[in-house]
Design a protein around this motif. Structure first.
Motif, short mmCIF file in Angstrom:
data_model
loop_
_atom_site.label_atom_id
_atom_site.label_comp_id
_atom_site.label_asym_id
_atom_site.label_seq_id
_atom_site.Cartn_x
_atom_site.Cartn_y
_atom_site.Cartn_z
N ALA A 1 0.83 -1.20 0.00
CA ALA A 1 0.00 0.00 0.00
C ALA A 1 0.87 1.26 0.00
CB ALA A 1 -0.93 0.00 1.21
N SER B 1 2.24 2.00 -3.53
CA SER B 1 1.29 2.07 -4.64
C SER B 1 1.23 3.48 -5.23
CB SER B 1 -0.11 1.66 -4.18
OG SER B 1 -0.11 0.32 -3.72
N GLN C 1 -3.79 0.91 -3.96
CA GLN C 1 -3.47 1.07 -2.54
C GLN C 1 -4.54 0.42 -1.67
OE1 GLN C 1 -3.49 5.13 -0.37
NE2 GLN C 1 -1.34 4.79 -0.99
N TYR D 1 -4.23 -3.37 -1.67
CA TYR D 1 -3.20 -3.85 -0.74
C TYR D 1 -3.66 -3.73 0.71
CZ TYR D 1 0.62 -4.78 -4.00
OH TYR D 1 1.41 -5.34 -4.97
N THR E 1 0.73 6.43 5.10
CA THR E 1 0.42 6.19 3.69
C THR E 1 -0.85 6.91 3.27
OG1 THR E 1 1.50 4.02 3.74
CG2 THR E 1 -0.14 4.39 2.03
N SER F 1 -1.59 10.13 0.73
CA SER F 1 -2.56 10.05 -0.36
C SER F 1 -3.59 11.16 -0.27
CB SER F 1 -3.26 8.68 -0.34
OG SER F 1 -2.33 7.64 -0.50
#
Length: 503
Positions: A296, A299, A305, A308, A429, A433
């Motif tokens: 993730a 990605s 993402q 994952y 993460t 994003s």
């Protein structure tokens, strides 16, 4: 409808709905949508009725053709089966509601395949026979392959080819395992297998253990455990949004099968075949969690993402199951619907985001300001909190229960370190994003303006997130229920007696 007939109703409704939709394919799409949504809502009602019927610990059995077990096919409903039926039916209704907004036009027979997918899922959770579990797995494979390719395209075709080839290999191994069980023990009824596996002779024990390991390899493939997860990210990231949302429950079929077989056939009372996978399930689950989160983090597309993150969620779920205790399994079963609803909501949301960003689609790069960006941003924020496991929502409660259950386990340091460290990585993460999608904007490409997402399109996303939030409000009763469910699983005598009779 009698109590025993209630067991077969969640299997009959979707298959009859699928047949009716196939026969009525010439009808106006609005009528087919209304019929499909009505049947999906009826599935929710049936699942809730069945949950109420087994809430006291009862195990309900329906013998097809009135043939007694183990000679005939039986459907069996207990707390675990009902819990997964409720999760599946709620998920399916909101995914279908999103699909009815337009993506069902992209290919033929979307609604037929969707109902057959529900049929396969419901049958897999209710069957009391190993061969019929294989049959329902094949129904799932065929329906999911059709849904995966819905709308066509090079990426979907390539991902679909990998998906079907790998799963066909798994199906072949399943047949080898089932054939070995039947050849050695003379039965494929799950309750009868539990009785006969516990009394297997020493000369037949290696064959039984080999068949059991083959079976668990198949279930690990369905659950997308490391190293058998490689089919999932591309398949989930490249299919249509409603199909990806429904697929959020697919890995849980593998997890359910692992839990059912490991507690019923290879449980602590299984004699020389006891605890067949107890030594390796927890390490593989923790490795799956770590690999999913690393995938993730690396990605470059939002949908990839999220795919994952589905792998990571199955790692978390099977970590709880791998603890092998009432508290651990109960915590995992509380975590199961939460992770399913959160992943499904994010798949639908990713589709809305991609539709607002023009040529940037769901790539994690700066793009134009999206219509109703504040609504999309709030939904993304809530979805991230849910799937990462931050307080105060149900993801935090689920992970807290898992960590608390792990404190007395010899591998507690590994469980706490990977789960907590993985949560931090997932937070970073998704924060990155969200920043790229909502804060770092680029100039629009000058093309035709994209209309903002409609409130009807946002509603299924909000509803799925609300289900996750609702699990927070009723965390006490739900965690008590899942603990009772785990206790019932670890004492399978009631299941065996209900299927085979008191004798």
């Amino acid at each position: 409808m009698t109590t025993s007939q209630l067991v077969i109703a969640p299997v009959l409704l979707p298959v009859l709905a699928g047949i009716a939709l196939l026969l009525g394919r010439s009808l106006d799409l609005r009528w087919r949508r209304a019929f499909a949504l009505t049947c999906a809502l009826g599935q929710v009602v049936l699942a809730l009725m069945l949950t109420r019927a087994v809430a006291d610990g009862s195990v309900l059995v329906y013998a097809l053709g009135n043939w007694p077990a183990p000679f005939g096919i039986v459907l069996v409903a207990d707390r675990l089966a009902a819990w997964l039926l409720v999760t599946t039916s709620l998920l399916a209704w909101f995914a279908l509601a999103y699909g009815c907004l337009g993506s069902d036009r992209d290919g033929r027979h979307f609604h037929v395949l969707f109902q057959l997918q529900i049929f396969g899922l419901s049958g897999a959770f209710l069957t009391g026979d190993l061969f019929n579990l294989f049959v329902f797995f094949e129904v799932l494979l065929l329906a999911s392959y059709g849904l995966l390719l819905h709308g066509g395209g090079r990426r979907r075709t390539r991902a679909g080819l990998h998906y079907v080839v790998i799963n066909l290999v798994g199906s072949t191994l399943f047949l080898f395992a089932a054939g070995t069980f039947y050849g050695v023990l003379g039965t494929l009824n799950l309750a009868d297998l539990a009785v006969k596996a516990a009394a297997v002779s020493p000369q037949d024990l290696p064959l039984v253990r080999t068949a059991g390991l083959l079976l668990f390899a198949v279930f690990a493939l369905k659950a997308a455990l490391v190293p058998l997860y490689l089919w999932l990210p591309a398949a989930y990231a490249n299919t249509s949004a409603p199909a990806a949302a429904l697929f959020a429950i697919m890995t849980k079929v593998g997890a359910y099968s692992i839990l059912r077989v490991s507690t019923l056939i290879f449980g602590a009372d299984a004699g020389p075949a006891a605890n067949l996978i107890a030594d390796w399930l927890l390490p593989v689950a923790l490795l799956t969690l770590a690999v999913g989160l690393i995938g993730a983090a690396g990605s470059e597309r939002l949908r990839l993402q999220i795919a994952y993150l589905v792998v990571a969620s199955i790692g978390t779920l099977l970590t709880a199951i791998g603890l092998g205790t009432v508290s651990g399994i109960g915590a995992g079963l509380y975590y199961l619907p939460h992770s399913t609803f959160a992943a499904a909501a994010l798949f639908l949301l990713a589709d809305l985001i991609a539709g607002q960003r023009g040529e940037h689609t769901d790539r994690l790069v700066p793009g134009p300001v999206m219509g109703r960006h504040w609504v999309l941003g709030v939904l993304f924020f809530l979805g991230a909190i849910l799937i990462v496991g931050l307080p105060p929502l149900s993801g935090f409660i689920g992970k807290f229960l898992i960590l608390r259950a792990a404190l007395d386990h010899p591998a507690a340091v590994w469980v706490l370190g990977i789960v907590l460290g993985g949560g931090l990585l997932a937070l970073l993460t998704l924060a990155r994003s969200g920043s790229l999608l909502f804060y770092q904007t680029a100039e629009a490409d000058g093309g035709t303006a994209v209309p903002p997402p409609t409130w009807r399109a946002l509603a299924p996303v909000a509803a799925l997130l609300t289900l996750g939030a609702a699990m927070t409000l009723w965390a006490g009763p739900l965690s008590d229920y899942t603990a009772a469910m785990a206790d019932q699983l670890l004492q399978p005598d009631g299941y065996v007696r209900a299927v085979l009779g008191e004798g």
